[in-house]
Design an enzyme around this catalytic site. Structure first.
Site, short mmCIF file in Angstrom:
data_model
loop_
_atom_site.label_atom_id
_atom_site.label_comp_id
_atom_site.label_asym_id
_atom_site.label_seq_id
_atom_site.Cartn_x
_atom_site.Cartn_y
_atom_site.Cartn_z
N SER A 152 18.69 35.39 12.55
CA SER A 152 19.18 34.93 11.25
C SER A 152 18.15 33.98 10.63
O SER A 152 16.99 34.35 10.49
CB SER A 152 20.56 34.29 11.43
OG SER A 152 21.18 34.06 10.19
N ASP A 294 26.00 44.53 9.64
CA ASP A 294 25.40 43.21 9.46
C ASP A 294 25.46 42.76 8.00
O ASP A 294 25.59 43.57 7.08
CB ASP A 294 23.94 43.28 9.92
CG ASP A 294 23.30 41.93 10.18
OD1 ASP A 294 23.94 40.90 9.87
OD2 ASP A 294 22.16 41.91 10.67
N HIS A 321 26.23 40.83 12.31
CA HIS A 321 25.20 39.80 12.34
C HIS A 321 24.98 39.25 13.75
O HIS A 321 23.86 38.92 14.13
CB HIS A 321 25.58 38.67 11.39
CG HIS A 321 24.44 37.79 10.99
ND1 HIS A 321 23.27 38.28 10.46
CD2 HIS A 321 24.28 36.44 11.06
CE1 HIS A 321 22.44 37.29 10.22
NE2 HIS A 321 23.02 36.16 10.58
#
Length: 351
Positions: A152, A294, A321
């Site tokens: 991320s 995601d 995610h």
């Protein structure tokens, strides 16, 4: 003739043995006692090392912890958020040490167990890049053993580090992060938003328009309609404890300054960050990981692997995610295969 045949057999046997020896030396098995031996002199701390970093605002301490000891494979983990902690990576302990992969946890400045200067001027991507470099030096990581995984926001940080310091890397992993924040925002608005119930989306947008992000109704709508579908697809009441623990400690000042007030789209200092055009400059073996559900476009993640010079792509068909949790077998198997492949000299690894 018999003598010639015996000589040929002997040579063949010798050649086979040499090849096997080469394989063994290229990918040595590490004894359990060696892998978990703490060779630090003095008082043992369970692998924890506080690293002092220098910044424009003075010196601070950041927290690191290593699990295992492999001189050829050391994986430093960069958490997301921004502002979360290393703790959601704890799931990797169930997979990577058994494969001889040394894990190194690290809480970035302002996160978790590290110092928090409580100064928004410190929340800067270039400064964080230099922080990672100082951590690398302190931990004595180099191109013979240094693998960097960023997830991320950590993927942005890992990529930015690689653009400046890829000579120090053996392998790079960009997990669940697009290399263009404008494209990420566009994907959120044009793809993810259309999957909402129109009435729910309208209410979310109304709250955002007022800047009323502390309204309990806001997260009350986002958790089942967005987080439960695109952040981690495990039922909300069964989210893994390390994930809840990490998210519960998010530094909101850091998060809002860099990302904006919500995962649903992006604002803050990262609003215009875009490195797609620079991807061909990366020559270090690079793994890009994308999940079908995601918040990041999995096709973009595949594109990243195609644009860097030595890219591999891992697709998690059940993942969102946090694919390391909701498509765990695919994620961990692919990550291990990539690291082991690079360790024996492969620049691109078929996954």
């Amino acid at each position: 003739m018999k003598k010639i045949a015996l000589i040929i057999i002997a040579l063949s046997t010798c050649l086979f043995a040499c090849k096997q020896a080469d394989k063994t030396s290229a990918s040595p098995e590490i004894a359990l006692s060696t892998f978990f031996k703490d060779s630090v002199a003095g008082v043992k701390t369970g692998g924890i090392q506080m690293v002092q970093i220098s910044t424009p605002k003075g010196k601070f301490n950041v927290w690191t912890k290593k699990i295992g000891n492999n001189p050829k494979i050391k994986l430093l983990l960069l958490n997301g958020g921004p502002g979360a902690t290393h703790e959601y990576f704890e799931c990797m302990e169930s997979f990577l040490p058994a494969e001889g992969i040394e894990l190194i946890y690290y809480d970035q400045l302002g996160c978790g167990n590290s110092d928090n200067p409580k100064d928004t001027a410190m929340w800067s991507l270039p400064r964080y890049v230099e922080e990672v470099e100082q951590v690398r030096q302190a931990l004595k990581l180099d191109s013979s053993n240094f693998y960097l995984l960023g997830h991320s926001w950590g993927g942005i940080l890992a990529a930015e580090y690689a653009f400046k310091y890829q000579k120090n890397l053996k392998g790079l992993v960009i997990s669940n992060m697009m290399m263009s924040c404008p494209d990420y925002g566009k994907y959120a608005n044009e793809v993810l938003a259309k999957q909402f119930d129109p009435k729910v989306l309208a209410r979310i947008r109304a709250i955002e328009a007022k800047g009323d992000f502390t309204n309990p109704e806001y997260m009350g709508l986002l958790m089942p309609n967005f987080y439960g579908k695109h952040i981690c697809r495990i039922p909300l009441d069964k989210w893994p404890e390390p994930l809840n623990r990490s998210f519960g400690k998010i530094n909101q000042s850091l998060y809002v300054t860099m990302q904006g007030p919500s995962e649903f789209g992006i604002a803050g200092k990262l609003l215009k960050w875009d490195r797609v055009a620079d991807l061909p400059k990366l020559s270090v073996p690079t793994l890009s990981i994308g999940g079908e559900f995601d918040t990041m476009d999995p096709k973009h993640m595949q594109m990243v692997a195609g644009k860097v010079q030595n890219g591999s792509y891992l697709y998690c068909p059940k993942g969102s995610h946090m694919s390391m949790y909701d498509d765990q077998e695919t994620y961990m198997t692919g990550l291990i295969k990539f690291i082991k492949g690079v360790n024996v000299g492969e620049k691109k690894v078929a996954l």
